[in-house]
Scaffold this motif. Structure first.
Motif, PDB file in Angstrom:
ATOM      1  N   ARG A 214      15.070   0.245  55.233  1.00  0.00           N
ATOM      2  CA  ARG A 214      16.170   1.196  55.067  1.00  0.00           C
ATOM      3  C   ARG A 214      15.667   2.624  55.256  1.00  0.00           C
ATOM      4  NH1 ARG A 214      20.299   0.572  51.083  1.00  0.00           N
ATOM      5  NH2 ARG A 214      20.904  -1.594  50.780  1.00  0.00           N
ATOM      6  N   ARG A 215      16.614   3.506  55.632  1.00  0.00           N
ATOM      7  CA  ARG A 215      16.348   4.937  55.667  1.00  0.00           C
ATOM      8  C   ARG A 215      17.290   5.695  54.740  1.00  0.00           C
ATOM      9  NH1 ARG A 215      14.258   3.013  60.304  1.00  0.00           N
ATOM     10  NH2 ARG A 215      12.236   3.921  60.892  1.00  0.00           N
ATOM     11  N   GLN A 249      15.702  11.820  48.427  1.00  0.00           N
ATOM     12  CA  GLN A 249      15.494  13.158  48.978  1.00  0.00           C
ATOM     13  C   GLN A 249      14.406  13.138  50.048  1.00  0.00           C
ATOM     14  OE1 GLN A 249      17.010  16.265  48.247  1.00  0.00           O
ATOM     15  NE2 GLN A 249      15.806  16.954  50.002  1.00  0.00           N
ATOM     16  N   LEU A 250      13.335  12.421  49.787  1.00  0.00           N
ATOM     17  CA  LEU A 250      12.241  12.357  50.749  1.00  0.00           C
ATOM     18  C   LEU A 250      12.666  11.603  52.009  1.00  0.00           C
ATOM     19  CD1 LEU A 250       9.409  13.535  50.609  1.00  0.00           C
ATOM     20  CD2 LEU A 250       8.553  11.298  49.909  1.00  0.00           C
ATOM     21  N   LEU A 251      13.463  10.558  51.839  1.00  0.00           N
ATOM     22  CA  LEU A 251      13.971   9.831  53.004  1.00  0.00           C
ATOM     23  C   LEU A 251      14.813  10.733  53.894  1.00  0.00           C
ATOM     24  CD1 LEU A 251      14.984   6.423  51.367  1.00  0.00           C
ATOM     25  CD2 LEU A 251      13.231   6.746  53.118  1.00  0.00           C
ATOM     26  N   GLU A 257      10.913   9.412  60.314  1.00  0.00           N
ATOM     27  CA  GLU A 257       9.569   8.872  60.097  1.00  0.00           C
ATOM     28  C   GLU A 257       9.456   8.100  58.780  1.00  0.00           C
ATOM     29  OE1 GLU A 257      10.105  11.953  61.174  1.00  0.00           O
ATOM     30  OE2 GLU A 257       9.178  11.925  63.176  1.00  0.00           O
ATOM     31  N   ALA A 258      10.208   8.509  57.755  1.00  0.00           N
ATOM     32  CA  ALA A 258      10.125   7.836  56.456  1.00  0.00           C
ATOM     33  C   ALA A 258      11.118   6.695  56.379  1.00  0.00           C
ATOM     34  CB  ALA A 258      10.380   8.829  55.335  1.00  0.00           C
ATOM     35  N   SER A 259      10.701   5.614  55.752  1.00  0.00           N
ATOM     36  CA  SER A 259      11.616   4.502  55.496  1.00  0.00           C
ATOM     37  C   SER A 259      11.142   3.773  54.247  1.00  0.00           C
ATOM     38  CB  SER A 259      11.687   3.545  56.695  1.00  0.00           C
ATOM     39  OG  SER A 259      10.447   2.907  56.915  1.00  0.00           O
ATOM     40  N   VAL A 275       7.238   4.120  52.916  1.00  0.00           N
ATOM     41  CA  VAL A 275       6.217   4.360  53.935  1.00  0.00           C
ATOM     42  C   VAL A 275       6.616   5.535  54.825  1.00  0.00           C
ATOM     43  CG1 VAL A 275       5.514   1.938  53.965  1.00  0.00           C
ATOM     44  CG2 VAL A 275       7.215   2.745  55.608  1.00  0.00           C
ATOM     45  N   ILE A 276       5.601   6.148  55.433  1.00  0.00           N
ATOM     46  CA  ILE A 276       5.805   7.168  56.456  1.00  0.00           C
ATOM     47  C   ILE A 276       5.101   6.673  57.714  1.00  0.00           C
ATOM     48  CG2 ILE A 276       5.510   9.582  57.115  1.00  0.00           C
ATOM     49  CD1 ILE A 276       5.264  10.265  54.151  1.00  0.00           C
TER      50      ILE A 276
END
Length: 378
Positions: A214-215, A249-251, A257-259, A275-276
């Motif tokens: 997921r993102r 927030q980071l996603l 790139e992040a998921s 993960v990134i």
């Protein structure tokens, strides 16, 4: 050339492109630090030290301030004793710390603009150290530190810090796995016979688990947070504690790139892995698990094997699997990249006491893998 050195109180003081040009291709970029500043763990104040040439940053390092417990790296009975002491006399255990580095990054990111020659970098770093010293005094931080200076920059840090009276200690290494394998079976074949047999058995236990990438996780953020809290509760080494809105927030900030990989058993979310991903590496940042079912499904090892397979299928040559739990990681083929801590207290007498205490709380006293790495790096 007109140089100024300053410690900023927000990353918004930097244009994102100007920051990122000091860290080319680094996945933990301006957007990463901006998201962490907005939704990162409580108990930290965010700073950013920089040298500017005519206003343009040519050297930058993130930094933070916090109340630091000097027993953070202790484990076992020693930690139980210091926990009791902290309840009785917290001032003996907790100190006001300002440090270069970040509580949410594995290494201290030291970046230079491309035009800065290698022979000019030590002088720029010394300017940053001096600025941190002056800024820390104004903010009444007694303890100065550097968190997890990576081995690739070791010469720079040693030349800038050791002559100034800083003490050097081993930090938590970064575990990385090189993946030059044509397929997942070739990776398994690279392991010892006993380990390979063990991993195949664990893979069979994973047949009931469904993995979803997921993102965005707005619909399951509460479940993800609960799994994270379980993992924190089971960890003896924990510097930061992330709030529930940190992961979504980071996603959003690091997309695409992040998921996050979600591990489902039927309708129950039993684990997640944040993960990134870049073209040259997959960074395993955070994991959370339901410890009631960890043994049943071998969740830690199967999340590892899932990530290895994911990298191989996408020709990602390096899997960066984080800090801690080094014994199993070495067994699974990892190599460890050393990181180093530095500290100095403004009060000379207290600094001497801390140097003595450091002999008993240093990480290589508690982890044989770190002890062997420090011995080899000495």
């Amino acid at each position: 050339m007109t140089l100024t050195t300053v410690v900023e109180t927000s990353i918004t003081a930097f244009d994102s492109a100007e920051w990122d040009r000091c860290f080319p291709a680094d996945p933990e970029n301006w957007a990463f630090y901006h998201a962490c500043e907005q939704a990162g763990p409580p108990g930290f104040t965010w700073y950013y030290a920089t040298v500017r040439d005519n206003g343009r940053p040519i050297a930058v390092v993130p930094a933070f301030g916090t109340e630091y417990r000097i027993d953070t790296t202790m484990q076992g009975i020693g930690k139980r004793i210091t926990n009791r002491l902290y309840q009785l006399l917290p001032a003996l255990i907790s100190l006001r710390l300002i440090a270069l580095g970040s509580p949410i990054a594995e290494i201290c990111h030291l970046g230079f603009a491309p035009e800065v020659a290698a022979h000019d970098r030590p002088a720029l770093l010394k300017r940053i150290i001096a600025a941190l010293h002056e800024f820390g005094a104004a903010k009444r931080y007694g303890l100065l530190g550097i968190k997890d200076a990576p081995s690739r920059d070791d010469g720079l840090w040693r030349s800038a810090l050791l002559p100034s009276g800083f003490t050097r200690l081993p930090g938590l290494p970064t575990a990385v796995l090189d993946l030059p394998y044509a397929d997942f079976e070739a990776y398994l074949a690279s392991l010892s016979k006993a380990t390979r047999k063990d991993m195949r058995r664990k893979l069979k236990a994973f047949s009931e688990i469904r993995v979803e990438q997921r993102r965005e996780i707005d619909d399951v953020v509460g479940q993800v947070s609960a799994l994270y809290e379980q993992t924190v509760a089971h960890s003896e080494l924990q510097f930061e504690r992330l709030p529930p809105d940190f992961f979504p927030q980071l996603l959003r900030s690091l997309a695409p790139e992040a998921s996050i990989f979600l591990y489902w058993h039927g309708e129950e979310l039993v684990a997640f892995n944040f993960v990134i991903e870049t073209a040259d590496r997959l960074i395993d940042k955070y994991i959370g698990m339901n410890y009631a079912v960890v043994p049943q499904f071998s969740l830690y090892f199967n999340s590892w094997l899932h990530n290895v397979r994911y990298c191989i299928e996408r020709d990602i040559p390096l899997y960066q699997s984080g800090q801690a739990f080094y014994g199993p990681k070495l067994r699974l083929g990892c190599r460890l990249q050393p990181n180093w801590q530095y500290f100095r207290h403004r009060n000379a007498a207290l600094n001497t006491i801390l140097q003595f205490v450091a002999k008993f709380v240093r990480l290589d006293r508690f982890d044989p893998a770190i002890a062997n790495l420090v011995k080899d790096a000495a």
